[in-house]
Design a protein around this motif. Structure first.
Motif, PDB file in Angstrom:
ATOM      1  N   LYS A   5      27.664  26.457  50.899  1.00 37.46           N
ATOM      2  CA  LYS A   5      28.085  26.388  49.508  1.00 37.46           C
ATOM      3  C   LYS A   5      29.356  25.552  49.424  1.00 37.46           C
ATOM      4  O   LYS A   5      30.198  25.626  50.304  1.00 37.46           O
ATOM      5  CB  LYS A   5      28.368  27.788  48.971  1.00 37.46           C
ATOM      6  CG  LYS A   5      27.150  28.670  48.912  1.00 37.46           C
ATOM      7  CD  LYS A   5      27.517  30.027  48.379  1.00 37.46           C
ATOM      8  CE  LYS A   5      26.310  30.932  48.355  1.00 37.46           C
ATOM      9  NZ  LYS A   5      26.644  32.267  47.906  1.00 37.46           N
ATOM     10  N   SER A   6      29.469  24.797  48.362  1.00 33.97           N
ATOM     11  CA  SER A   6      30.707  24.057  48.176  1.00 33.97           C
ATOM     12  C   SER A   6      31.805  25.038  47.798  1.00 33.97           C
ATOM     13  O   SER A   6      31.572  26.000  47.077  1.00 33.97           O
ATOM     14  CB  SER A   6      30.553  22.987  47.101  1.00 33.97           C
ATOM     15  OG  SER A   6      30.317  23.582  45.868  1.00 33.97           O
ATOM     16  N   GLN A   7      32.987  24.817  48.292  1.00 37.52           N
ATOM     17  CA  GLN A   7      34.092  25.719  48.023  1.00 37.52           C
ATOM     18  C   GLN A   7      35.123  25.017  47.148  1.00 37.52           C
ATOM     19  O   GLN A   7      35.431  23.859  47.352  1.00 37.52           O
ATOM     20  CB  GLN A   7      34.760  26.158  49.322  1.00 37.52           C
ATOM     21  CG  GLN A   7      33.853  26.972  50.205  1.00 37.52           C
ATOM     22  CD  GLN A   7      34.554  27.357  51.498  1.00 37.52           C
ATOM     23  OE1 GLN A   7      35.612  26.846  51.816  1.00 37.52           O
ATOM     24  NE2 GLN A   7      33.950  28.259  52.237  1.00 37.52           N
ATOM     25  N   GLN A   8      35.616  25.757  46.177  1.00 36.45           N
ATOM     26  CA  GLN A   8      36.690  25.223  45.362  1.00 36.45           C
ATOM     27  C   GLN A   8      37.980  25.473  46.119  1.00 36.45           C
ATOM     28  O   GLN A   8      38.224  26.563  46.605  1.00 36.45           O
ATOM     29  CB  GLN A   8      36.751  25.939  44.026  1.00 36.45           C
ATOM     30  CG  GLN A   8      35.561  25.702  43.152  1.00 36.45           C
ATOM     31  CD  GLN A   8      35.643  26.537  41.888  1.00 36.45           C
ATOM     32  OE1 GLN A   8      36.307  27.562  41.854  1.00 36.45           O
ATOM     33  NE2 GLN A   8      34.964  26.102  40.854  1.00 36.45           N
ATOM     34  N   SER A   9      38.773  24.436  46.247  1.00 32.66           N
ATOM     35  CA  SER A   9      40.032  24.648  46.951  1.00 32.66           C
ATOM     36  C   SER A   9      41.108  25.019  45.946  1.00 32.66           C
ATOM     37  O   SER A   9      41.382  24.281  45.003  1.00 32.66           O
ATOM     38  CB  SER A   9      40.429  23.395  47.717  1.00 32.66           C
ATOM     39  OG  SER A   9      40.682  22.343  46.827  1.00 32.66           O
ATOM     40  N   SER A  10      41.643  26.192  46.113  1.00 35.59           N
ATOM     41  CA  SER A  10      42.757  26.627  45.287  1.00 35.59           C
ATOM     42  C   SER A  10      43.621  27.521  46.152  1.00 35.59           C
ATOM     43  O   SER A  10      43.131  28.284  46.966  1.00 35.59           O
ATOM     44  CB  SER A  10      42.284  27.360  44.038  1.00 35.59           C
ATOM     45  OG  SER A  10      41.558  28.501  44.398  1.00 35.59           O
ATOM     46  N   ASP A  11      44.902  27.390  45.973  1.00 33.52           N
ATOM     47  CA  ASP A  11      45.844  28.161  46.776  1.00 33.52           C
ATOM     48  C   ASP A  11      46.126  29.475  46.067  1.00 33.52           C
ATOM     49  O   ASP A  11      46.812  29.512  45.054  1.00 33.52           O
ATOM     50  CB  ASP A  11      47.124  27.353  46.961  1.00 33.52           C
ATOM     51  CG  ASP A  11      48.096  28.032  47.903  1.00 33.52           C
ATOM     52  OD1 ASP A  11      47.777  29.123  48.423  1.00 33.52           O
ATOM     53  OD2 ASP A  11      49.180  27.478  48.122  1.00 33.52           O
ATOM     54  N   LEU A  12      45.583  30.551  46.605  1.00 34.71           N
ATOM     55  CA  LEU A  12      45.765  31.862  45.992  1.00 34.71           C
ATOM     56  C   LEU A  12      47.065  32.520  46.420  1.00 34.71           C
ATOM     57  O   LEU A  12      47.318  33.668  46.078  1.00 34.71           O
ATOM     58  CB  LEU A  12      44.575  32.763  46.334  1.00 34.71           C
ATOM     59  CG  LEU A  12      43.229  32.269  45.830  1.00 34.71           C
ATOM     60  CD1 LEU A  12      42.130  33.219  46.278  1.00 34.71           C
ATOM     61  CD2 LEU A  12      43.225  32.125  44.328  1.00 34.71           C
ATOM     62  N   THR A  13      47.903  31.797  47.157  1.00 32.16           N
ATOM     63  CA  THR A  13      49.170  32.361  47.615  1.00 32.16           C
ATOM     64  C   THR A  13      50.368  31.888  46.793  1.00 32.16           C
ATOM     65  O   THR A  13      51.490  32.283  47.083  1.00 32.16           O
ATOM     66  CB  THR A  13      49.414  32.028  49.099  1.00 32.16           C
ATOM     67  OG1 THR A  13      49.509  30.610  49.258  1.00 32.16           O
ATOM     68  CG2 THR A  13      48.294  32.566  49.973  1.00 32.16           C
ATOM     69  N   THR A  14      50.117  31.067  45.778  1.00 30.70           N
ATOM     70  CA  THR A  14      51.222  30.625  44.929  1.00 30.70           C
ATOM     71  C   THR A  14      51.697  31.800  44.080  1.00 30.70           C
ATOM     72  O   THR A  14      50.923  32.722  43.792  1.00 30.70           O
ATOM     73  CB  THR A  14      50.798  29.472  44.003  1.00 30.70           C
ATOM     74  OG1 THR A  14      49.788  29.952  43.115  1.00 30.70           O
ATOM     75  CG2 THR A  14      50.284  28.273  44.783  1.00 30.70           C
ATOM     76  N   PRO A  15      52.951  31.795  43.678  1.00 32.64           N
ATOM     77  CA  PRO A  15      53.451  32.905  42.858  1.00 32.64           C
ATOM     78  C   PRO A  15      52.632  33.143  41.591  1.00 32.64           C
ATOM     79  O   PRO A  15      52.400  34.287  41.201  1.00 32.64           O
ATOM     80  CB  PRO A  15      54.877  32.484  42.515  1.00 32.64           C
ATOM     81  CG  PRO A  15      55.272  31.569  43.623  1.00 32.64           C
ATOM     82  CD  PRO A  15      54.013  30.844  44.010  1.00 32.64           C
ATOM     83  N   THR A  42      37.807  34.745  36.310  1.00 32.70           N
ATOM     84  CA  THR A  42      38.392  34.310  35.044  1.00 32.70           C
ATOM     85  C   THR A  42      39.888  34.045  35.191  1.00 32.70           C
ATOM     86  O   THR A  42      40.403  33.030  34.707  1.00 32.70           O
ATOM     87  CB  THR A  42      38.146  35.360  33.956  1.00 32.70           C
ATOM     88  OG1 THR A  42      36.737  35.529  33.800  1.00 32.70           O
ATOM     89  CG2 THR A  42      38.749  34.936  32.634  1.00 32.70           C
ATOM     90  N   ALA A  43      40.574  34.923  35.886  1.00 36.90           N
ATOM     91  CA  ALA A  43      42.019  34.781  36.052  1.00 36.90           C
ATOM     92  C   ALA A  43      42.381  33.501  36.795  1.00 36.90           C
ATOM     93  O   ALA A  43      43.407  32.884  36.525  1.00 36.90           O
ATOM     94  CB  ALA A  43      42.588  35.983  36.791  1.00 36.90           C
ATOM     95  N   HIS A  44      41.522  33.099  37.713  1.00 34.03           N
ATOM     96  CA  HIS A  44      41.811  31.915  38.529  1.00 34.03           C
ATOM     97  C   HIS A  44      41.017  30.686  38.104  1.00 34.03           C
ATOM     98  O   HIS A  44      40.980  29.693  38.818  1.00 34.03           O
ATOM     99  CB  HIS A  44      41.575  32.233  40.006  1.00 34.03           C
ATOM    100  CG  HIS A  44      42.535  33.261  40.519  1.00 34.03           C
ATOM    101  ND1 HIS A  44      43.867  32.994  40.726  1.00 34.03           N
ATOM    102  CD2 HIS A  44      42.365  34.569  40.825  1.00 34.03           C
ATOM    103  CE1 HIS A  44      44.467  34.091  41.158  1.00 34.03           C
ATOM    104  NE2 HIS A  44      43.589  35.060  41.214  1.00 34.03           N
ATOM    105  N   GLY A  45      40.388  30.767  36.943  1.00 30.31           N
ATOM    106  CA  GLY A  45      39.707  29.609  36.377  1.00 30.31           C
ATOM    107  C   GLY A  45      38.468  29.189  37.118  1.00 30.31           C
ATOM    108  O   GLY A  45      38.139  28.000  37.175  1.00 30.31           O
ATOM    109  N   ARG A  46      37.754  30.140  37.669  1.00 32.17           N
ATOM    110  CA  ARG A  46      36.518  29.827  38.390  1.00 32.17           C
ATOM    111  C   ARG A  46      35.345  30.323  37.589  1.00 32.17           C
ATOM    112  O   ARG A  46      35.458  31.244  36.793  1.00 32.17           O
ATOM    113  CB  ARG A  46      36.502  30.542  39.747  1.00 32.17           C
ATOM    114  CG  ARG A  46      37.593  30.088  40.651  1.00 32.17           C
ATOM    115  CD  ARG A  46      37.505  30.839  41.941  1.00 32.17           C
ATOM    116  NE  ARG A  46      38.516  30.364  42.859  1.00 32.17           N
ATOM    117  CZ  ARG A  46      38.625  30.789  44.087  1.00 32.17           C
ATOM    118  NH1 ARG A  46      37.808  31.695  44.554  1.00 32.17           N
ATOM    119  NH2 ARG A  46      39.561  30.307  44.867  1.00 32.17           N
ATOM    120  N   SER A  47      34.188  29.711  37.825  1.00 28.85           N
ATOM    121  CA  SER A  47      32.982  30.219  37.186  1.00 28.85           C
ATOM    122  C   SER A  47      32.342  31.235  38.114  1.00 28.85           C
ATOM    123  O   SER A  47      32.395  31.103  39.331  1.00 28.85           O
ATOM    124  CB  SER A  47      32.007  29.075  36.903  1.00 28.85           C
ATOM    125  OG  SER A  47      31.636  28.445  38.095  1.00 28.85           O
TER     126      SER A  47
END
Length: 53
Positions: A5-15, A42-47
């Protein structure tokens, strides 16, 4: 390639991301959250990926 599966890269460690996740966690522990996955998405803007149809 196949079966991956393609992965969305987002840093979940940012404040900002931690604050959003904490808010969802607070809703989970208080019993107000009915679908944790959907709320986190929803909180992190993902579908949501678990939609079937």
């Amino acid at each position: 390639m196949f079966g991956k599966k393609s992965q969305q890269s987002s840093d979940l460690t940012t404040p900002e991301s931690v604050k959003k996740s904490q808010a969802v966690y607070d809703r989970i522990t208080s019993g107000k959250c009915k679908d944790a996955t959907a709320e986190l998405d929803t909180a992190h803007g993902r579908s949501s990926k678990n939609k079937r149809g």
